[in-house]
Design an enzyme around this catalytic site. Structure first.
Site, mmCIF file in Angstrom:
data_model
loop_
_atom_site.group_PDB
_atom_site.id
_atom_site.type_symbol
_atom_site.label_atom_id
_atom_site.label_comp_id
_atom_site.label_asym_id
_atom_site.label_seq_id
_atom_site.Cartn_x
_atom_site.Cartn_y
_atom_site.Cartn_z
ATOM 1 C CG ASP A 543 -2.183 1.370 1.031
ATOM 2 O OD1 ASP A 543 -1.717 2.161 0.879
ATOM 3 O OD2 ASP A 543 -2.650 0.434 2.116
ATOM 4 C CG HIS A 544 3.450 4.015 -3.199
ATOM 5 N ND1 HIS A 544 4.484 4.745 -2.218
ATOM 6 C CD2 HIS A 544 4.225 4.503 -4.134
ATOM 7 C CE1 HIS A 544 5.441 4.803 -3.259
ATOM 8 N NE2 HIS A 544 5.171 5.189 -4.218
ATOM 9 N NE ARG A 545 -3.975 3.988 1.342
ATOM 10 C CZ ARG A 545 -5.311 3.460 2.085
ATOM 11 N NH1 ARG A 545 -5.930 4.186 1.833
ATOM 12 N NH2 ARG A 545 -5.343 1.973 2.373
ATOM 13 C CB ILE A 547 4.613 0.679 2.491
ATOM 14 C CG1 ILE A 547 4.756 -0.310 3.639
ATOM 15 C CG2 ILE A 547 6.597 0.665 2.049
ATOM 16 C CD1 ILE A 547 4.545 -1.274 3.008
#
Ligand code: CAO
Length: 571
Positions: A543-545, A547
């Site tokens: 989850d790029h939010r 990590i």
């Protein structure tokens, strides 16, 4: 008749046998003139003081001349509408099972209504155990014609104080969902029922301490409640016995879009009042019915309420944080198509678990900005060790427990991989425990059992846990609690022979998932020469939010090192 082609025919649709009830109020009309409907689509919901009944369409067709509105009182034989049915010989509807249509009736009536709620009077039992002792034995009330009805949710625990009419259980047959309320206020004792049990009238549920009076059946199965979605939240993941259960999905709050488990949990007993068609509709859209304000009689949630709720959520101006968290998932649906215009088709209903997984995966995919990092780990040594260790220990050690241990160990150094986003999207919840789920392929679809406390377990124990849970998954015997609480998931397709990478979908509210493909021998340059090494393809979606790419890259490097050199697991 206007708009009626030569091959169409109008058939009257009338109220079928209502089991002796008459003048039953219409509480919901689910179709309107001109609607094209499928056979068995729900036309009306009727609610007497004893039962709620859905009246399904006897055939597919177009609704014409609808004469019924909410508030009307109907009896057997009342005209509902006409149905424009394709073909010269429209099939007659099946007569109601319990009460065949009178042979004198020239036109087909709607099929028997589906009883949603039955309201038998409380049944004092001689085996009371109640009265003066203040203990009241609670048993399953009359369920009408239903037998062996699976418990999909137990809403109370032993020792819980309940009010009169508080929901104790939710039962779900293939036709309806029934909530079984407490017949009196008291403290729950000796609760004998669990999700997956199949109940019949008279079966013991629990005792109610402090509820004086004779033993009784639980209050009538009452209002319909949203059928539990998979996984998280109260009762989610509960299924009928013998059916495998889907992975725990999030029920994002309107602003969270994928927040933590706590954000999504619906308090026990806070169930919505809605019919099966509405619940099915809500489930398909991933709507938590307890969040929807009901406009129907007694606060009943209608399909229109769910539609309005979704519209409101989609058009609501998101806060800056909420917009980031939700990812703005108000995408238009894929337009429906009539595939039969292109060739023969067959409709196959999806197993419940697949529907639940679909909703969960869609939510995860839509809410989480995914990035997938691909890499390879050298498992030459691990494989050699795995084989000898299997012989030494007598326990079959597959790759999975080693990967689980490596993933968990790397999470210690990179704790954001062991976190969930707070519901408001403004904080991370960092977990001090480490439970790892693994995707298991079952005849009914994907489930994700969760191995607990991976940090404190050795490889042999992990192998045994994986084997036990995988077997339970395949046999449909997983308990809801065995699929909850995961911090990270592994999806291993290696045993199925697939090589190369893939993009696993993060199992929200977790923030990462490791995809594993088939290992293969490859020439690897050691600085001087090429060496044959067994390389394992890894696909880490995150989850790029939560990590950053650099953080994920460091985690991946650490993971690859751990897998490549088992000694590091001991550090
Ligand atoms: N490369 C090469 N061989 C592999 C391998 C890999 N990555 N992973 C497993 N294997 C081998 C195993 O070691 C075993 O071989 P041996 O019998 O020689 O030891 C064999 O394949 C079978 O392993 P397995 O798949 O039965 O056992 P597992 O512990 O690796 O996996 C489970 C268990 C439950 C994960 C697996 O059975 C399964 O269901 N996989 C599918 C998961 C899935 O559907 N993912 C997609 C989710 S998204 O839709």
């Amino acid at each position: 008749m206007e708009g009626l082609n030569a091959m169409s025919k109008l058939q009257d649709v009338k109220v079928p046998d209502l089991g002796g009830s008459s003048d039953v109020p219409v509480i919901e009309v689910l179709v309107k003139d001109g609607d094209a409907i499928e056979k068995d689509a729900v036309l009306l919901v009727l609610e007497s003081d004893k039962a709620t009944m859905e009246v399904p369409a006897p055939a597919a067709g177009i609704v014409r001349g609808l004469v019924v509105k909410v508030g009307d009182k109907l009896s057997q034989g009342s005209l509902i509408c006409q149905l424009e049915v394709e073909g010269a010989a429209a099939p007659a509807a099946a007569p109601p099972a319990a009460s065949p249509a009178p042979t004198a009736e020239p036109k087909p009536a709607a099929p028997a209504p589906v009883a949603v709620v039955q309201t038998p009077p409380p049944q004092p039992s001689p085996a009371s155990g109640g009265g003066s002792t203040g203990m009241r034995r609670v048993t399953v009330p009359d369920l009408g014609s239903f037998k062996d009805v699976p418990v999909i949710e137990v809403l109370v625990a032993d020792g819980a104080s309940v009010e009169k009419d508080a929901a104790l259980l939710v039962l779900e047959s293939d036709k309806s969902t029934m909530e079984v309320p407490a017949p009196a206020a008291g403290t729950v004792r000796g609760l004998k029922v669990k999700a997956g049990d199949k109940l019949n009238v008279g079966d013991f549920i629990c005792e109610l301490e402090g509820a004086s009076g004779p033993a009784v059946s639980a209050g009538s199965p009452s209002k319909n409640v949203p059928s539990p979605l998979v996984g998280e939240g109260r009762g989610e993941g509960a299924t009928e016995a013998g059916r495998p259960q889907a992975p725990p999905p999030p029920q994002p709050s309107p602003a969270s879009g994928g927040g933590s488990a706590s954000a999504a949990t619906t308090p026990a007993g806070d169930a919505a009042h809605a019919g099966p068609a509405t619940r099915k509709f809500a489930r398909e859209l991933g709507v938590d019915l307890s969040q929807v304000k009901g406009s129907g009689a007694k606060g009943r949630v209608t399909i229109e309420d769910v539609q309005a709720h979704v519209k409101a959520r989609m058009s609501a101006a998101p806060t800056a944080t909420a917009a980031v968290v939700s990812g703005g998932s108000g995408i238009p649906p894929i337009p429906a198509q009539d595939f039969s215009q292109y060739g023969p088709i067959e409709r196959k209903e999806l197993a419940r678990i697949r529907k639940l997984s679909a909703a969960h995966l869609s939510r995860s995919w839509l809410n989480i900005p995914h990035v997938t990092q691909f890499d390879e780990a050298d498992i030459t040594e691990l494989e050699a060790f795995r084989k000898t260790a299997s012989e030494d220990t007598g326990v079959k050690l597959t790759l999975l427990p080693f990967l689980m241990k490596a993933v968990a160990t790397a999470m210690k150094a990179y704790p954001e991989f062991n976190s969930s986003l707070a519901p408001e999207g403004d904080a991370l919840i960092l977990k001090q425990y480490c439970h790892i789920g693994f995707a298991a392929d079952t005849p009914n679809g994907l489930v994700v059992p969760v191995v607990r406390d991976v940090w404190s377990k050795g490889i042999v124990q992990l192998a045994q846990d994986c084997a036990d849970l995988a077997k339970k998954a395949r046999d449909g015997k997983l308990k809801p609690e065995e699929m909850r609480g995961g911090c990270f998931s592994i999806s291993s397709l290696g045993g199925l022979g697939v090589s190369g990478g893939f993009t696993p979908i993060v199992n929200a509210p977790e923030v990462a998932i490791l995809g594993v493909s088939k290992a293969s021998m490859k020439p690897v340059w050691d600085g001087k020469t090429f060496q044959p090494r067994l390389m394992l393809p890894l696909s880490l979606s995150y989850d790029h939010r939560v990590i950053d790419g650099a953080y994920a890259a460091r985690y991946t490097v650490a993971l690859v090192k751990l897998i490549g050199d088992l000694r590091r697991l001991a550090l």
